[in-house]
Design a protein around this motif. Structure first.
Motif, short mmCIF file in Angstrom:
data_model
loop_
_atom_site.label_atom_id
_atom_site.label_comp_id
_atom_site.label_asym_id
_atom_site.label_seq_id
_atom_site.Cartn_x
_atom_site.Cartn_y
_atom_site.Cartn_z
N UNK A 70 22.79 13.55 -10.13
CA UNK A 70 23.80 12.53 -9.82
C UNK A 70 24.97 12.63 -10.78
N UNK A 71 24.68 12.97 -12.05
CA UNK A 71 25.77 13.12 -13.01
C UNK A 71 26.60 14.35 -12.68
N UNK A 75 27.03 15.59 -9.73
CA UNK A 75 27.86 15.24 -8.57
C UNK A 75 29.05 14.39 -9.00
N UNK A 76 28.79 13.45 -9.93
CA UNK A 76 29.89 12.62 -10.44
C UNK A 76 30.96 13.52 -11.06
N UNK A 119 25.09 19.03 -22.59
CA UNK A 119 24.60 17.85 -23.32
C UNK A 119 23.32 17.28 -22.70
N UNK A 120 23.22 17.37 -21.37
CA UNK A 120 22.03 16.84 -20.71
C UNK A 120 20.80 17.68 -21.02
N UNK A 178 30.48 19.45 -20.56
CA UNK A 178 30.49 17.99 -20.69
C UNK A 178 29.31 17.32 -20.01
N UNK A 179 28.68 18.00 -19.06
CA UNK A 179 27.57 17.37 -18.34
C UNK A 179 26.26 18.14 -18.54
N UNK A 213 32.98 15.14 -8.36
CA UNK A 213 33.86 14.20 -7.68
C UNK A 213 35.10 13.91 -8.53
N UNK A 214 34.91 13.90 -9.83
CA UNK A 214 36.04 13.60 -10.71
C UNK A 214 36.80 14.86 -11.09
N UNK A 215 36.55 15.93 -10.36
CA UNK A 215 37.41 17.10 -10.48
C UNK A 215 37.14 18.01 -11.67
N UNK A 216 35.94 17.92 -12.26
CA UNK A 216 35.65 18.85 -13.36
C UNK A 216 35.49 20.26 -12.80
#
Ligand SMILES: Nc1ncnc2c1ncn2[C@@H]1O[C@H](COP(=O)(O)OP(=O)(O)O)[C@@H](O)[C@H]1O
Ligand SMILES: [Mg+2]
Lengths: 265, 266
Positions: B160-161, B163-164, B182-183, B178-179, B167-170
């Motif tokens: 879900x992160x 996908x977020x 770190x995860x 950034x996702x 959606x925010x254009x990364x």
């Protein structure tokens, strides 16, 4: 659900009410679904959706669980492609890129501070000190300026959703798609969030598409309520009630009743 | 935030909490010394702590201890760097690309089931008792915990992160740094700490079997000359080095995972 009402739903599903004819639109178009269908394999989720939304309108989308509301929003945000029909945007050159999506869950990055999470909404728009400045400003609008440098994990559910709202709004989207963003909040926090959302929408005048399962929420916030059933638009209802609206007023209750009648026969 | 809270914990409390962990070792050593002095513990079975301390002092003065520690540490780090970076790179590749995973994961999982120390006879045949043999064994031992946990970490990143982020254009780069990374970091740290343990273990075994320098060699030499105090000293130093590596990894973990609820108000 009692058998009688289930039967009523079935008969309603079998003979859906024709959507109301489109009213003349004076404002420019934000986006339009034209005969949009979405199938997963041979499962028809959406079928022949026509929806023309003018700039700045607040549309609420209601329907039972699994009727395709999220699918509709995902098409709008460009997360999925329609199987049939087409989707056009008012400002063609911008399209999906100026559509922001707010999820049912906050979906904040746990390893980024609150303000850094809001800055995610400025990806490709601004960076550095400018991004931080803008993120702090919008955090102020959602009432969380003093929490900017904290980790998301210390915030309450409502506060996290406010951060998510700030992230969605910080890039000044033309269209904001909200997928049951308040569904997981307690009743009081939800009303607070609804008021916040309305206030910011009135100030920024973006086009809002709010998916909700709360009929009271829909009539309290929206200019127009769309009911989806069996993959089609079963009801397209204007909410011509002046703002600020008083929750529980007779007018809203009457509209709410009308929608519930349509949902449950 | 969490960091300042942690610092704000009264120093005395923190000392007390850490201090209590040292109580038992100190008591054991004191009891051991008393038992040795009373003649309950024959010195050819276990030398008194004071004798071990003397050996420590003797070898420090001669420079032998420092040199051997240096040799062993350099071997450990070299093997760790090679095995760790290959494991990390393959873990990333297989976590991010289904093609890469399909191609290599089955093979790697098969090799993983061979205890790497079982390869010692083969490794000696290949490399003799040269540095390459020890490097190879350490690298192989370190590779798997790093590989497995990096892969696991990336696979457990919340979709879900991701996908977020999309959606925010990364773009892919931003999405990774950034996702995804770190995860995956908490799992990668688990692998790191596990790998550090394996690193020392492998090195001890390899140096004991075949070496002409290093801590393991020092212990084997001492055994031949019946210098039991030096043998015990080598074992203690291995323990301390292992503990030091683990503490460093923990510190790194605390510094980079400050956001993690497990590290808040800890
Ligand atoms: N990727 C997918 N593959 C297959 N079926 C899907 C997929 N996404 C949604 N569906 C199905 O489409 C229907 C509508 O889903 P959704 O739009 O999420 O409903 P809701 O109105 O509750 O948001 C559901 O029956 C769901 O199982
Ligand atoms: Mg949904």
């Amino acid at each position: 659900m009692p058998a009688a009402s289930l039967a009523a739903v079935r008969s309603f599903v079998a003979a859906p009410q024709q959507p109301q004819p489109e009213q003349t639109i004076e404002r420019p178009r934000a986006f339009a679904f034209q005969g949009v269908g979405k199938f997963f394999g041979d499962k028809v989720v959406l079928d022949g959706i026509d929806l023309d939304v003018p700039v700045g309108q607040f549309v609420a989308v209601i329907g039972k669980s699994g009727c395709g509301k999220s699918t509709l929003l995902r098409l709008l945000a460009g997360l999925d492609r329609p199987t049939a029909g087409s989707l056009t945007f008012g400002s063609e050159e911008e399209g999906h890129s100026r559509t922001r999506f707010m999820f049912q869950e906050p979906r904040l990055l746990p390893w980024a501070s609150v303000v850094k999470n809001v800055e995610v909404g400025l990806t490709g728009i601004a960076s550095g000190a400018d991004a931080r400045q803008r993120a702090l400003a919008i955090l102020g609008e959602v009432g969380l300026a003093d929490r900017a440098d904290e980790w998301p994990s210390v915030l309450s559910g409502g506060q996290k959703q406010r951060v998510a709202l700030a992230r969605a709004l910080v890039g000044h989207p033309q269209i904001l798609a909200l997928d049951e963003p308040l569904g997981a909040l307690d009743a009081l926090t939800r009303i607070e969030m609804q008021q916040l959302l309305e206030r910011i929408w009135l100030a920024q005048k973006f086009t809002a598409v709010l998916v909700t399962h709360d009929v009271a929420e829909a009539v309290a916030l929206a200019d127009r309520v769309v009911v989806i059933s069996a993959g089609k638009i079963a009801l397209d209802l204007d909410v011509p009630v002046a703002r600020p609206r008083r929750r529980g007023s007779v007018e809203l209750a009457r509209l709410e009743g009308k929608i519930l009648d349509r949902l449950f026969g | 935030m969490s960091f300042s809270t942690r610092l704000a914990t009264p120093l005395a409390t923190r000392l007390g909490r850490n201090g209590i962990g040292w109580l038992l070792p100190v008591l054991v050593i004191a009891g051991w010394e008393i038992a040795s002095r009373a003649g309950l513990m024959p010195p050819n079975v276990l030398p008194a702590p004071s004798a071990v301390a003397e050996a420590f002092w003797r070898l420090t003065l001669s420079g032998e201890l420092i040199r051997n520690i240096g040799v062993s540490t350099a071997r450990a780090l070299a093997g760790f760097a090679v095995g760790g970076s290959i494991g990390f790179a393959l873990g990333l590749a297989n976590g991010l690309s289904t093609l890469s995973r399909g191609l290599t994961d089955t093979t790697l999982q098969m090799i993983r089931n061979i205890p790497h120390l079982a390869l010692i006879p083969l490794v000696i045949l290949w490399f003799g008792i040269d540095e390459e043999a020890k490097l190879f064994l350490v690298a192989l031992g370190v590779f798997f915990p790093i590989y497995v946990n990096t892969l696991l970490g990336i696979q457990s990143v919340d979709p879900q992160l991701v996908e977020m982020g999309r959606v925010y254009g990364m773009d892919r780069r931003a999405l990774f740094f950034r996702v995804i990374l770190p995860g995956a970091l908490p799992a990668i740290f688990v692998g790191l700490r596990y790998a550090l343990g394996i690193m020392w273990l492998t090195l001890i075994v390899a140096e004991t079997i075949s070496a002409s320098s290093g801590l393991g060699y020092m212990a084997m030499q001492a055994r031949e000359f019946l210098l039991i105090d030096v043998v015990v000293l080598s074992i203690l130093i291995y323990a301390l080095l292992g503990k030091l590596a683990d503490s460093l990894a923990r510190l790194l973990e605390r510094l980079s995972l400050g956001w993690h609820p497990a590290f808040q108000n800890a």
